[in-house]
Design an enzyme around this catalytic site. Structure first.
Site, PDB file in Angstrom:
ATOM      1  N   HIS A 168      54.681  12.759  -9.958  1.00 61.68           N
ATOM      2  CA  HIS A 168      54.547  11.937 -11.162  1.00 61.68           C
ATOM      3  C   HIS A 168      55.345  12.583 -12.293  1.00 61.68           C
ATOM      4  CE1 HIS A 168      52.012   8.686  -9.955  1.00 61.68           C
ATOM      5  NE2 HIS A 168      51.058   9.486  -9.497  1.00 61.68           N
ATOM      6  N   ARG A 173      59.203   4.460  -1.832  1.00 59.94           N
ATOM      7  CA  ARG A 173      59.807   5.697  -1.351  1.00 59.94           C
ATOM      8  C   ARG A 173      61.006   5.353  -0.472  1.00 59.94           C
ATOM      9  NH1 ARG A 173      55.436  10.419   0.147  1.00 59.94           N
ATOM     10  NH2 ARG A 173      53.775   9.780  -1.278  1.00 59.94           N
ATOM     11  N   ASP A 179      59.675   8.743 -16.415  1.00 60.54           N
ATOM     12  CA  ASP A 179      59.588   7.341 -16.028  1.00 60.54           C
ATOM     13  C   ASP A 179      60.542   6.467 -16.834  1.00 60.54           C
ATOM     14  OD1 ASP A 179      57.647   8.002 -14.237  1.00 60.54           O
ATOM     15  OD2 ASP A 179      56.096   6.710 -15.064  1.00 60.54           O
TER      16      ASP A 179
END
Length: 373
Positions: free
Chosen positions: A138, A97, A168
């Site tokens: 996600h 992060r 992703d």
């Protein structure tokens, strides 16, 4: 043969999918990739199932040809060892992060002071700054918050859960590798490295070009089930057959549509645009009157962009892909098991030729380097 990334040293501090797939692409193109992992357990992906020996199959597929060292970055020795590796690297990839690397003393400013030529790539969900920068999320969350998920719909009108991790890979891995290669080229010209801020959510908007173009020019915001690629036309549909299998039909162009309507026995529909719900219903009824195999036989050799929907197991045995050697490469897992390597979009001429490469054991020693344990 000299590979395109021969001599490029990469330090990989990422875990799970986006970063590791990015550095896999670099390793396959000849880069020396060193994974820095936690001493206790390493990359979280190692624990996933199914496993081949002590490690996850997923981990092996994503980390073929890399090396591993185990460092606790919160200790003085681990931090010093990591910084020593980074000081010699061309590229660093991390996906913590925002702010975590700085708190560890490995932020861009600290690293660039030691190595001004470093390409420092940070992959996050929402980028390094902004109101959502620290939000946990996600793949499906990124799809939901960029408008993509709303344009997928099942028969009940509810959004459909995609079977692929689109954000992703398409929003994270591919923009990362693209920008790393651009940054390496820029460094060739300027002598200086840079920091790359890759947002997986932002990367998804590129795929919504048609929807953005339609909506922002006053032509109506697109809806699920109503547009060219969301089910609004008979020319781009998934049709059920009589044996409860499916055909994927995409005869968008006029010549393909004429061929399609002729094969299904409704040549009179060739003059329609396919947008009328009655046309979609008529085509669906005709397709539903025969088995999938019957349609495969009838469409064989016909340019109509229509194929049977098959399972992954069938796809892996499809003669076309097999003949092209797509699945020939393998990974040797730390326990000795041999598994299939992940097919990646790198031309054979640009890729390591070795058929079998190792997936790294956690903390495997680096020549001339003693890791902190």
């Amino acid at each position: 043969m000299t590979l395109p990334l021969h001599g490029v040293k990469v330090v990989d501090l990422s875990t799970l999918l986006p970063g590791p797939l990015c550095t896999l692409l670099m390793a396959e193109a000849g880069a020396d990739v060193i994974k820095i992992e936690r001493p206790a357990g390493g990359d979280e992906m190692r624990s996933y199932v199914p496993k081949a020996g002590p490690d996850s199959v997923n981990f092996g597929m994503l980390n073929r040809g890399k090396r591993s060292t185990a460092l606790d970055l919160k200790t003085e020795g681990g931090h010093a060892a990591a910084l020593a590796l980074i000081a010699q690297a061309d590229v660093l990839v991390e996906q913590f992060r925002p702010g975590v690397m700085t708190r560890l003393g490995l932020g861009y400013d600290e690293v660039a002071a030691r190595n001004p030529r470093i390409i420092y790539c940070s992959i996050t969900g929402y980028g390094q700054n902004g109101p959502k920068a620290d939000t946990a999320a996600h793949d499906i969350n990124y799809l939901a918050e960029t408008g993509m998920l709303a344009l997928s719909a099942g028969s009940d009108g509810a959004p459909v859960l995609p079977p692929a991790l689109i954000a992703d890979i398409a929003g994270g891995t591919y923009p990362a590798i693209m920008n790393i290669l651009l940054a390496l080229r820029q460094r060739d010209l300027t002598g200086h490295g840079c920091q790359l801020d890759i947002s997986m959510a932002e990367g998804l908007f590129t795929f919504m070009y048609w929807a953005m173009g339609q909506g922002t020019t006053g032509n109506g915001w697109p809806k699920a089930g109503a547009e060219l690629v969301t089910g609004g036309t008979a020319r781009y549909q998934i049709y059920r057959t009589s044996d409860d299998r499916y055909l994927a039909a995409a005869p968008l162009e006029e010549r393909f549509w004429r061929n399609f309507t002729r094969v299904i026995g409704a040549p009179e529909l060739a003059s329609t645009d396919g947008l009328d719900p009655a046309v979609k219903e008529r085509v669906a009824g005709l397709i539903a009157s025969q088995t999938a195999n019957v349609w495969v036989e009838r469409f064989a050799g016909v340019d109509a962009c229509t194929v049977r929907v098959i399972e992954l197991e069938e796809a892996l045995a499809e003669p076309h892909f097999v003949q092209r050697g797509l699945f020939d490469r393998k990974v040797r897992m730390p326990g000795g098991d041999i598994i299939a390597a992940l097919p990646v979009p790198i031309a054979d001429a640009m890729r390591v030729d070795a058929e079998v490469r190792d997936g790294p054991a956690l903390g495997a020693s680096l020549p001339g380097f003693v890791p902190d344990v």
